[in-house]
Design an enzyme around this catalytic site. Structure first.
Site, PDB file in Angstrom:
ATOM      1  N   LYS A 125      85.804  -2.446 -18.554  1.00 25.12           N
ATOM      2  CA  LYS A 125      86.598  -3.845 -19.700  1.00 25.12           C
ATOM      3  C   LYS A 125      86.491  -3.269 -20.459  1.00 25.12           C
ATOM      4  CE  LYS A 125      83.091  -7.490 -17.343  1.00 25.12           C
ATOM      5  NZ  LYS A 125      81.844  -7.772 -17.921  1.00 25.12           N
ATOM      6  N   ASP A 141      78.194  -2.814 -14.677  1.00 25.95           N
ATOM      7  CA  ASP A 141      78.870  -3.232 -16.067  1.00 25.95           C
ATOM      8  C   ASP A 141      78.892  -3.154 -17.662  1.00 25.95           C
ATOM      9  OD1 ASP A 141      79.544  -4.914 -17.670  1.00 25.95           O
ATOM     10  OD2 ASP A 141      79.675  -6.319 -16.713  1.00 25.95           O
ATOM     11  N   LYS A 157      83.621 -13.021  -6.476  1.00 28.34           N
ATOM     12  CA  LYS A 157      82.130 -12.937  -7.438  1.00 28.34           C
ATOM     13  C   LYS A 157      81.209 -13.700  -6.988  1.00 28.34           C
ATOM     14  CE  LYS A 157      81.582 -10.749 -11.899  1.00 28.34           C
ATOM     15  NZ  LYS A 157      81.734  -9.652 -12.663  1.00 28.34           N
ATOM     16  N   GLU A 167      77.016  -5.934  -8.758  1.00 25.40           N
ATOM     17  CA  GLU A 167      77.200  -5.170  -9.976  1.00 25.40           C
ATOM     18  C   GLU A 167      75.852  -5.725 -10.995  1.00 25.40           C
ATOM     19  OE1 GLU A 167      80.692  -7.765 -11.442  1.00 25.40           O
ATOM     20  OE2 GLU A 167      80.492  -6.822 -12.793  1.00 25.40           O
ATOM     21  N   LYS A 211      77.696 -15.278  -9.228  1.00 23.85           N
ATOM     22  CA  LYS A 211      76.543 -14.483  -9.980  1.00 23.85           C
ATOM     23  C   LYS A 211      75.362 -15.423  -9.103  1.00 23.85           C
ATOM     24  CE  LYS A 211      79.553 -13.598 -13.844  1.00 23.85           C
ATOM     25  NZ  LYS A 211      79.186 -12.558 -14.210  1.00 23.85           N
ATOM     26  N   ASP A 265      76.577 -10.409  -8.688  1.00 27.22           N
ATOM     27  CA  ASP A 265      76.568  -9.974  -9.960  1.00 27.22           C
ATOM     28  C   ASP A 265      75.411 -10.915 -10.414  1.00 27.22           C
ATOM     29  OD1 ASP A 265      76.692  -9.027 -12.644  1.00 27.22           O
ATOM     30  OD2 ASP A 265      78.358  -9.829 -13.429  1.00 27.22           O
ATOM     31  N   GLY A 277      86.214  -8.620 -16.525  1.00 33.37           N
ATOM     32  CA  GLY A 277      87.016 -10.104 -17.416  1.00 33.37           C
ATOM     33  C   GLY A 277      85.689 -10.492 -18.133  1.00 33.37           C
ATOM     34  N   SER A 328      85.279 -15.297 -10.347  1.00 32.09           N
ATOM     35  CA  SER A 328      83.914 -14.562 -10.476  1.00 32.09           C
ATOM     36  C   SER A 328      83.214 -16.349 -10.383  1.00 32.09           C
ATOM     37  CB  SER A 328      84.109 -14.627 -11.870  1.00 32.09           C
ATOM     38  OG  SER A 328      82.049 -14.167 -12.356  1.00 32.09           O
TER      39      SER A 328
HETATM   40  O1  OSB Z   1      79.306 -10.042 -16.013  1.00 30.11           O
HETATM   41  O2  OSB Z   1      81.264  -9.760 -15.428  1.00 30.11           O
HETATM   42  C1  OSB Z   1      80.779 -10.152 -16.176  1.00 30.11           C
HETATM   43  C2  OSB Z   1      82.227 -12.675 -18.112  1.00 30.11           C
HETATM   44  C3  OSB Z   1      81.615 -12.747 -19.138  1.00 30.11           C
HETATM   45  C4  OSB Z   1      80.678 -11.400 -19.656  1.00 30.11           C
HETATM   46  C5  OSB Z   1      80.142 -11.237 -18.403  1.00 30.11           C
HETATM   47  C6  OSB Z   1      80.862 -11.401 -16.963  1.00 30.11           C
HETATM   48  C7  OSB Z   1      81.812 -12.316 -16.819  1.00 30.11           C
HETATM   49  C8  OSB Z   1      82.588 -13.096 -15.719  1.00 30.11           C
HETATM   50  C9  OSB Z   1      83.926 -13.224 -15.770  1.00 30.11           C
HETATM   51  O3  OSB Z   1      81.905 -12.249 -14.531  1.00 30.11           O
HETATM   52  C10 OSB Z   1      84.792 -12.969 -15.137  1.00 30.11           C
HETATM   53  C11 OSB Z   1      85.658 -13.495 -15.448  1.00 30.11           C
HETATM   54  O4  OSB Z   1      86.359 -14.354 -14.803  1.00 30.11           O
HETATM   55  O5  OSB Z   1      86.719 -12.814 -16.785  1.00 30.11           O
HETATM   56 MG    MG Z   2      79.372  -7.982 -14.966  1.00 30.11          MG
END
Ligand code: OSB
Ligand code: MG
Length: 377
Positions: free
Chosen positions: A263, A239, A162, A214, A164, A189, A291, A136
């Protein structure tokens, strides 16, 4: 199984680099680490994965600690609990707070699998020895910096990325990465930063052959995502707004998404994750492991759950070194050359805690012990 002692530690570990989404920037990983001991002398570990600030959802590290201390631990300590369902029912007087509940449940699964001499993956019916993973990637200040970061992750061996995104840092950034890496497994995302006014804007992402998009719309929304999915070819993945198997069923039945990010923290634990997994599998819907920047404890849990057969897309379960200089487990999770992590085979979560590093990153610690009433003759 009877848990008679719980230590709840607030740990705070610096990230190697700050991480930004559409809505927040983090420089540290905060978590409540649960150490649960049974009357038989077994020790299990769990992690409450809420972020330090209640922006991803209403839970936070401090709120997790409060809910554990005031409500959840008193409901659980000293109770005979046959399985995760019994644990869930014991915690049911407390509404919501799924991340806090999931942290306790993680320790419970560790104990449950250890007591059977099985790895957690075996215990859950996992089918894989390795689980596919991606990275991510934070929102970056410039497209150039983003490109360099993505290049370095690909160099390390990650095969799925992924990005952001947020309004104004989305189309050009995605186009740039796609131009440089035509065959890369790529997804984005939005972390709830977009609204219905952005439908036409978001639909332009269809040009980039994404695996999925996402949670672009509101973090409690299911309904508006139906309109988005109708407007886009790219599969919408939810999510933030999927907290249970019931939410997943409703979202799928109205066409709000075609993929679901699981998650264990967000949905209240492994038990609920399995229900979502099974529902999606029956319907031929892909799921993947999300994650929350987990320490080695939560990462071990996520890897075990992701070894189930319905997890058919790479997870956000990167190697420990993506996040931290050092982890609180003795053997950090390492990336294999095929962009996978190896599923632990030792009993339970299959991790060893490094007591010195755990101590080093602990900023607060609370101990809860159950004292059985003295028997009267
Ligand atoms: O939106 O998926 C998410 C981390 C914390 C809260 C939300 C998200 C995330 C990540 C990081 O995208 C994922 C990771 O590498 O742990
Ligand atoms: Mg997410």
């Amino acid at each position: 199984m009877k848990i008679t002692r719980i230590v709840a530690r607030h740990v705070r570990m610096p990230f190697r680099q700050a991480f930004s989404t559409s809505r927040w920037t983090l420089t540290h990983k905060d978590a409540i680490v649960i150490e649960a001991t049974t009357d038989a002398g077994l020790t299990g570990w769990g992690e409450c994965v809420a972020l330090a600030y209640p922006d991803y959802c209403y839970e936070s590290t401090a709120i997790n600690a409060l809910v554990l201390r005031e409500y959840l631990i008193p409901l659980v300590l000293g109770q005979e609990l046959a399985d995760a369902q019994a644990l869930w029912e014991a915690m049911s007087p407390v509404a919501g707070h799924r991340i806090a509940k999931a942290g306790l449940e993680c320790a419970f699964w560790d104990l449950d699998a250890q007591s059977r001499g099985q790895s957690l993956s075996q215990r859950l019916g996992g089918k894989r020895e390795r689980v596919e993973t991606g990275v991510s990637v934070s929102v970056h200040d410039t497209p150039d910096a983003l490109l360099r970061t993505v290049e370095s992750y690909l160099h390390e061996g990650y095969q799925r990325v992924k990005l952001k995104i947020k309004p104004g840092k989305d189309l050009a950034e995605t186009a740039l990465i796609r131009k440089h890496f035509p065959d890369l497994q790529l997804q984005v995302d939005g972390n709830a930063a977009y609204t219905l006014e952005h439908l036409d804007h978001l639909a332009q992402l269809d040009a980039f052959g994404l695996l999925l998009i996402e949670q672009p719309l509101g973090n409690e929304d299911i309904i508006d995502h139906v309109q988005l999915q109708q407007r886009m070819q790219t599969p919408v993945c939810l999510d933030e707004s999927i907290l249970s198997a019931d939410d997943a069923r409703k979202a799928l039945s109205i066409g709000a998404c075609r993929v679901i990010n699981i998650k264990p923290g967000r949905v209240g634990g492994v038990r609920e994750s399995l229900r979502i997994h099974d529902l999606c599998r029956q319907q031929g819907v892909a799921v993947w492991m999300g994650g929350m920047f987990e320490t080695g404890i939560g990462r071990a849990l996520n890897v075990a759950v992701a070894s189930l057969p319905g997890f058919t897309l790479p997870g956000d379960i990167s190697a420990s070194a993506k996040y931290f200089k050092e982890d609180i487990v003795e053997s950090p999770f390492m990336l294999n050359s095929d962009s996978t992590l190896t599923v632990p085979t030792a009993p339970g979560l299959g991790i060893q805690i490094d007591a010195g590093r755990l101590e080093k990153y602990t900023v607060a610690k609370e101990v809860f012990a159950f004292h059985s009433a003295p028997s009267t003759a």
